[in-house]
Motif scaffolding. Structure first.
Motif, PDB file in Angstrom:
ATOM      1  N   ARG A 190      14.012  16.289 -16.896  1.00  0.00           N
ATOM      2  CA  ARG A 190      14.362  17.288 -17.588  1.00  0.00           C
ATOM      3  C   ARG A 190      14.738  18.417 -16.322  1.00  0.00           C
ATOM      4  NH1 ARG A 190      10.621  17.574 -20.634  1.00  0.00           N
ATOM      5  NH2 ARG A 190      11.564  16.767 -22.486  1.00  0.00           N
ATOM      6  N   PRO A 191      14.222  18.516 -15.565  1.00  0.00           N
ATOM      7  CA  PRO A 191      14.551  19.493 -14.498  1.00  0.00           C
ATOM      8  C   PRO A 191      16.013  19.288 -13.739  1.00  0.00           C
ATOM      9  CG  PRO A 191      12.380  18.929 -13.995  1.00  0.00           C
ATOM     10  CD  PRO A 191      12.969  17.832 -15.123  1.00  0.00           C
ATOM     11  N   GLY A 192      16.070  17.864 -13.753  1.00  0.00           N
ATOM     12  CA  GLY A 192      17.660  17.774 -13.046  1.00  0.00           C
ATOM     13  C   GLY A 192      18.649  17.878 -13.922  1.00  0.00           C
ATOM     14  N   ARG A 193      18.364  17.588 -15.375  1.00  0.00           N
ATOM     15  CA  ARG A 193      19.357  18.083 -16.322  1.00  0.00           C
ATOM     16  C   ARG A 193      19.638  19.503 -16.668  1.00  0.00           C
ATOM     17  NH1 ARG A 193      16.176  14.140 -19.111  1.00  0.00           N
ATOM     18  NH2 ARG A 193      15.837  15.424 -20.855  1.00  0.00           N
ATOM     19  N   LYS A 194      18.492  20.119 -16.362  1.00  0.00           N
ATOM     20  CA  LYS A 194      18.632  21.678 -16.447  1.00  0.00           C
ATOM     21  C   LYS A 194      19.428  22.342 -15.391  1.00  0.00           C
ATOM     22  CE  LYS A 194      15.597  25.949 -16.491  1.00  0.00           C
ATOM     23  NZ  LYS A 194      14.300  26.386 -16.000  1.00  0.00           N
ATOM     24  N   ALA A 195      19.292  21.775 -14.229  1.00  0.00           N
ATOM     25  CA  ALA A 195      20.223  22.382 -12.961  1.00  0.00           C
ATOM     26  C   ALA A 195      21.679  21.868 -13.200  1.00  0.00           C
ATOM     27  CB  ALA A 195      19.763  21.451 -11.896  1.00  0.00           C
ATOM     28  N   LEU A 196      21.959  20.942 -13.991  1.00  0.00           N
ATOM     29  CA  LEU A 196      23.278  20.617 -14.328  1.00  0.00           C
ATOM     30  C   LEU A 196      23.791  21.547 -15.422  1.00  0.00           C
ATOM     31  CD1 LEU A 196      23.621  16.714 -14.625  1.00  0.00           C
ATOM     32  CD2 LEU A 196      24.333  18.018 -12.864  1.00  0.00           C
ATOM     33  N   ARG A 197      22.947  21.793 -16.297  1.00  0.00           N
ATOM     34  CA  ARG A 197      23.255  22.775 -17.417  1.00  0.00           C
ATOM     35  C   ARG A 197      23.604  24.258 -16.766  1.00  0.00           C
ATOM     36  NH1 ARG A 197      19.125  22.085 -20.070  1.00  0.00           N
ATOM     37  NH2 ARG A 197      20.033  20.287 -21.178  1.00  0.00           N
ATOM     38  N   GLU A 198      23.062  24.530 -16.000  1.00  0.00           N
ATOM     39  CA  GLU A 198      23.104  26.029 -15.341  1.00  0.00           C
ATOM     40  C   GLU A 198      24.216  26.006 -14.405  1.00  0.00           C
ATOM     41  OE1 GLU A 198      19.413  28.099 -14.343  1.00  0.00           O
ATOM     42  OE2 GLU A 198      18.261  27.193 -16.244  1.00  0.00           O
ATOM     43  N   LEU A 199      24.211  24.938 -13.462  1.00  0.00           N
ATOM     44  CA  LEU A 199      25.021  25.263 -12.348  1.00  0.00           C
ATOM     45  C   LEU A 199      26.615  24.797 -12.533  1.00  0.00           C
ATOM     46  CD1 LEU A 199      22.585  24.557  -9.397  1.00  0.00           C
ATOM     47  CD2 LEU A 199      23.536  26.710 -10.275  1.00  0.00           C
ATOM     48  N   LEU A 200      26.759  23.677 -13.461  1.00  0.00           N
ATOM     49  CA  LEU A 200      28.246  23.045 -13.535  1.00  0.00           C
ATOM     50  C   LEU A 200      29.206  24.158 -13.983  1.00  0.00           C
ATOM     51  CD1 LEU A 200      27.596  19.588 -14.927  1.00  0.00           C
ATOM     52  CD2 LEU A 200      28.171  20.185 -12.644  1.00  0.00           C
ATOM     53  N   PRO A 201      28.696  24.930 -15.082  1.00  0.00           N
ATOM     54  CA  PRO A 201      30.004  26.005 -15.213  1.00  0.00           C
ATOM     55  C   PRO A 201      30.133  26.714 -13.971  1.00  0.00           C
ATOM     56  CG  PRO A 201      28.224  25.752 -16.819  1.00  0.00           C
ATOM     57  CD  PRO A 201      27.808  24.961 -15.848  1.00  0.00           C
ATOM     58  N   GLN A 202      29.107  27.335 -13.250  1.00  0.00           N
ATOM     59  CA  GLN A 202      29.189  28.340 -12.036  1.00  0.00           C
ATOM     60  C   GLN A 202      29.846  27.574 -10.939  1.00  0.00           C
ATOM     61  OE1 GLN A 202      25.620  29.830 -10.445  1.00  0.00           O
ATOM     62  NE2 GLN A 202      26.244  30.147  -8.630  1.00  0.00           N
ATOM     63  N   LEU A 203      29.754  26.153 -10.739  1.00  0.00           N
ATOM     64  CA  LEU A 203      30.376  25.602  -9.826  1.00  0.00           C
ATOM     65  C   LEU A 203      31.806  25.175 -10.182  1.00  0.00           C
ATOM     66  CD1 LEU A 203      27.700  23.142  -8.398  1.00  0.00           C
ATOM     67  CD2 LEU A 203      28.546  25.025  -7.160  1.00  0.00           C
TER      68      LEU A 203
END
Length: 260
Positions: A12-25
């Protein structure tokens, strides 16, 4: 083509990072394609259909994996019907799923090959170097852009493989160890290379797992059941590569590491 490869995402932590950072990146580097190693995406071990669908909704284009892809038994129910989900191509003939494919994004074709090393890994695997040769002959007829997730333990094997495919692959990156390496280079013949992308999960952990059980295992030499560490700051590890579409040669490679 601009490619973002993300290292082993841990639960879940890894998926959370994708959710938050992919739009920013997406805004920062303007990537076209996202490739994520998902073998630890569901509870730290394997992949479920629910998590697979969640990752698709987050915008992941291609999912690669490794030896832990089989840890959730339900994988056998959907891997054959999931063309953008790869398992290592050098598993023996008859293993479910596929190890490579040609994909299209924004009108541009690109190939992705998932391979697993043999050093300190499963000795029943086919030779990854020879497997690449065979697949390259097929993919190179359709596209110049060929990306390889080399899921392996030994840095020496990864480096040897990178040099072996230099000038044929556009981008070779290592996964599996969960520890990012600072050796991102464009090799002499135009292949972008890094030994290991690193994991995306809680950084103060035993490579994504709660430290207590890992320490006990080292102290007592007894088996312990590992659990995903879900408390604390999350480390996102990825590699951004820009590839010239006509030649397939890499023009830029950049390591991306963020804490959230």
């Amino acid at each position: 083509m601009r490619i973002l490869a993300v290292g082993d995402i841990i639960g879940r932590p890894g998926r959370k990072a994708l959710r938050e950072l992919l739009p920013q990146l997406k805004k920062e580097v303007g990537y076209d394609v996202v490739i994520v190693n998902v073998e630890n995406a569901a509870g730290g071990f394997g992949l479920t259909k629910k998590v697979y669908e969640e990752l698709l909704e987050l915008g992941v284009d291609v999912m690669t994996s490794g030896n832990h892809i089989w840890d959730k038994k339900e994988i056998y129910q959907f891997i054959d019907e999931s063309p953008n989900l790869l398992r290592p191509a050098n598993y023996p003939e008859g293993v479910p799923g596929r190890g490579y494919g040609v994909f299209t994004k924004n009108g541009v074709k690109f190939g992705v090959i998932n391979l697993m090393g043999k050093v300190f890994m499963d000795c029943n695997l086919e030779n990854p170097f020879k497997t690449f040769d065979r697949i390259y002959e097929e993919l190179s007829k359709e596209t110049k852009i060929i990306i390889v997730d080399f899921h392996a333990e030994a840095t020496s094997e990864k480096w040897a493989f990178g040099i072996y495919v230099d000038g044929r692959a556009s981008f070779v990156y290592g996964t599996h160890t969960h520890v990012p390496t600072a050796d991102e280079f464009i090799l002499k013949k135009g292949t972008a290379y890094v030994s290991d992308v690193g994991m995306t999960g809680v950084w103060y952990s035993a490579i994504g797992m709660k430290p207590k059980e890992a320490i006990e295992r080292f102290l007592l030499s007894l088996p312990r059941r590992f659990e995903v560490e879900d408390k604390g700051e999350i480390m996102f590890n990825g590699i951004f590569v820009e590839v010239e579409e006509e030649s397939g040669r890499a023009k830029k490679i950049e390591r991306i590491q963020r804490l959230i």
